[in-house]
Each structure stands twice: as C-alpha cells, then as structure tokens.
Design an enzyme around this catalytic site. Sequence first.
Site, PDB file in Angstrom:
ATOM      1  CG  HIS A 225      57.526  -5.335   1.442  1.00 35.41           C
ATOM      2  ND1 HIS A 225      57.067  -5.414   2.739  1.00 35.41           N
ATOM      3  CD2 HIS A 225      58.434  -4.329   1.437  1.00 35.41           C
ATOM      4  CE1 HIS A 225      57.667  -4.494   3.472  1.00 35.41           C
ATOM      5  NE2 HIS A 225      58.513  -3.826   2.699  1.00 35.41           N
TER       6      HIS A 225
ATOM      7  NE  ARG B  87      58.844  -6.073   8.388  1.00 32.21           N
ATOM      8  CZ  ARG B  87      59.775  -6.410   7.496  1.00 32.21           C
ATOM      9  NH1 ARG B  87      60.753  -7.221   7.846  1.00 32.21           N
ATOM     10  NH2 ARG B  87      59.710  -5.952   6.268  1.00 32.21           N
TER      11      ARG B  87
END
Length: 595
Positions: free
Chosen positions: A248, A274
């Site tokens: 990740h 994000r």
Amino acid sequence: MSERQPIDDEPVEYGREDVSVLVVGAGAAGARAAIELAQRGVDDVLVLGKRGHGDAHTTWARGGINGALGTHDPEDSPAIHAADTLNEGHFVNDPAKVETVTAQMPERLRELDEWGMEYSRTEDGGIDQRFFGAQSFRRTAFAGDHTGESMLNALVDRAQELSVPYRENVMITKLVSDGDTAYGAVGYDMDTGKFVLFNAGTVVLAAGGHAAVYGRHTSRDDENNGDGAALAFDAGASLMDMEFMQFHPTGMAVDESDPEWEPWSGRLVTEAVRGEGGRLFNAEGERFMERYSPDQMELDARDVVARAIAQEVAEGRGTENGGVYLDISHRDADFIRERLPRMYERFQDLGVDMAAEAVEVAPTSHYGMGGVAVDDSGETDVDGLFAIGETMAGVHGANRLGGNSLAETVAYGVVAGERIVDRVDGPGSVPDDLRESLVEPHLRDLRAMADRDGDHDVDAVLADLRELMWDHAGILRDESSLREGLARLADVRERAGDLRVGPVTSESFEFAVDLGFMTVATEAVLRGALEREESRGAHHRTDFPDRDVDWRRNVYFEAADVGGMALRTEPVDEPSEAVQAALDEGHELDYHQLE
C-alpha cells in the site's frame, strides 16, 4: 467428549466436537458464508475466531467496498467494474472469479444496507460512493473511513439474529486431510490451553492473508501470518500467485525511536485520503506524481504509486523517516472530519492536525493477491475444503483495486455457501488411521513445543523473518536478492526448531505456531518471485523490468513428492464478451475532475 490415547507413559488429551461445516475465521468472509448457510437452513455450522467476537481484521479495512450501484455515475456497470479489476490486475486474474464478484456486488451492497450497515449517505439518503485509485467511476461505497468495522458489525448482528454458533479464542493448527479429502481440523483453546479435534464434513478457510510476513505492514502482528495458505498447503491443496504482494502506498512513516509513534509504523493511512483529494509531495515540495502518472496522479493504481514513492525516497527526495508527505489540508476542516473521522482522530491524538499540515507516509505491506487455488465456487482440489476471502487466490491478479477486498469477502461468502449447501450431509468423522497417524502425532508435537527451553527467542526469529522479506522480496526484486532471501529463510527455519516457548496459553506459543505458517507463505512468495521472470503489477523485477506477454500465466505451488514445494504454470483464461467489450471501450478515471 474427551479422549485419551497413550504416548509411551504419557497420555495425549483432547476434546472432540462434531459439526457439518467448520468455518475457520470470523471476519467478513467467514461471517458471510455462515450467514448464507444459516439462511438456507443449515444449522450445524460452527464459526471459529482467534479473537473475541467482532474483533477480526476486517475492522482494519477503512476506505470502502466496491460495487457498480451507479449512485453518482449511472453509466457504471458490473462489466466495467470487471474490466477495471482485470486491467489493474494486469490480466492474470481469473476472469470468471472477477465477474462473479462484480456481478454480485450491487445486491450485496443493498443487502448490507438492509442489515443495518452505517453507510455514508448522499443528500437524498442513498448509499454514497467515492473515487478510489484506478477505478473508472465512483463505485466505492463507504462508511466514513471505518467501512470494514461498520460492515463487520452488520454481519455479526445478522449472524446473531440467525443464531449462528461461534467460538472465540480458538486457533486451528492443522487440517485433518489425507491429501484428497478434508475431514476436519485440530487446534487449541487459547484461553484454557486445551486441544480440540473438530470432525467436520466441510471446512471453510476464511483465515485472512499473509501481509504480516513483512516487517512494515498494515496488519496486527498476530493477524495475516499465512495461516490459511499454510494450512491448505499442508492439507494437500495448491497455492497460486503467491509472488504478488501489494504494498500500500501510504502506511504511516514514523520515527521508530519515539515510543509514542513507533507502534504506528506502517499502519494504514487509508486510500480514502487520496480519494477525497489528498496530494503527495516529496521533501523538496514537489508534487511528484506529475512525473509518474500525470493523468491519474495520486489515484493511479497502488503498485504505481508505491513504486513512485519508493523511487523518490531512493533518489534522496524522501522525508527524515523514509517517506513522503500526504497533504489534504487544502480541504475544509469540517469536510475532513466528516469524511475521514478515524484518520483525523488518530493523527490528532498524536499531535498532528490533518486539516492544517501534511502527514508522513511510506509504502507498507498490505495484501497478498495470491493464496489458495480454488474453483469457481471456492473449493480447493481437496474434497470438502474451501477457501474464501483473502485466503483464496484468483480475483485480484497482480494488483488489487482498493475496495475489492471487502467486495470479495461477501461475494465469495455467498458463492461458497450456495455450493456447500448441496454437499452438507451431517457431521464429519475422522478415520481412525488419520487419528493415529496425523492427529495424535501433531498434538504430541504441540505439547512438546509448550514450555520448551530452546536457544532462540520467538520474537527475535519472527523479526528476522520479517526483515528478510522486506530486504529480499519487497517492492524491488532481483534474482540474487531472492536467492539470498531463500538462504536466510533456511536459517530462520533451523532456528525455529529450537525456540524458547511458554505454555499453550502464552503469546510466545501462539507466535511459535504462526512462525510455522509464515515460513510456508514466505517460501512461496520468494520462490514465486524467482520463477516469474518479468515485472507485472506489484511484482517488480529490476533484472526483468518489462511485462512479458508470454508470462500471462498463473504460478501454482504444490507439495513435491519428496517434500518441499514444486512450481508449475498455467495460462490464464479469457474474459467474457461483455467484459472484453468494456475493456475495448477504454474507460478510465479522469483524476482532474477532483481538482
């Protein structure tokens, strides 16, 4: 019932429980499978969890769960969802399994809503959906940034409504199998230390993945240690695509010398940051994704963003703690607190205001795309043994879309449940020869391991294993490093045979069992990465930097005739006409509509 068998002058004592279906793992996949069975009239089911009820790793999944509901984008469809999944899986996913998940998900999302999942809502009360990396439309449903927790709460409540039997704090250490058929499982009660044999007509492995075999990871140290993969492999099932490990992009990058921050090293900063407009900057203040992905920017696929961050750090543009900055402070503070409440609270508790300043992030081990090889219903090549959720392979290919992991758990919980209903035929029965040749020797081994005064500390050996995986099978790989990793693994295995271990109820005993599982999973990752001489998705070989069309194949891991691990490859199937048409249409996220 209690049985005692002589071992020289010492008996081995264990309880016995008979059940038609044994579900190993009490997270979303296991809970949903048990719910499906109960709803279809199968009441002789037992769900086992290593932790307290409702305390499964599912709760750590924060960002969302995918399904083509079309809340905001009605042009979305399950076929486009499947196309996105195959595209970002670099076309080594099993297309049939992908389509199984994507076709199911609109109904599964609505079902969770009916069961009380606390989704975030649109102004008119619908299930809200957000953008997530590399997805063409807003199809990620969510509950703030605590989606997994809200989802598991709904599943547990539904299971309790149906009176699904559950036992907590039980660890399975071995499946009872002759290599062709599964007959049950052996484990121990982590509270009392008592051994238990479960006679089961069908066993469902829903035991999570193996991301915690790496030093910096998003899991708890006692979760995702490869239990499911190792148990299945030992029972005679095949593994698949274990080389594909997802890192990740945004784990917490912290000063590990600071005792307040050190426990948070590698912990997930959800992709939702994000997805809601968070931006990445290097230590020089550059928004560096403009160099790597000018069209999709921070919402490109996880493998792309993770490698970009690793490259920035490697070239000297990283932060003091080996990461980069993630900044969402341009968003309104109320918006951040509403959409990202747990993230905001976590950093606030550590003295950082996400609404006013950036946070440090770095890639962290997050998810194993590979796992146990299964058919379209989740059954392995061992009769009566199923694997679902992160334990199974096939859906995600070389790189997983964020939000597809939770989707897979509920979709395959249903699919496996539907298949198991047709085969339920009362409790299982372990044959006497397996009881004598497999069950009792294994219990003797467990008993001998307890209270052992060996030369090596369990935690230290575990730390060395996790370090070697980060050093030799991390984001960037090559042949010499992978071979060195296998050599270091052999040393870890040797030391693991001479551990200092406490009683059966101790943490050191649990971790010693975990170490055995982890060595199987790590060997498969290393060997698979060595075998796949190309770069594809999350697997990046610096000595084979390009994707090779001839490597559109899956790698299978099987027990060798003389012990150890044998590898073979098989070509991948083609998608359906509908999904191929969606691929040909070329749907793609336009990141800049978020600007």
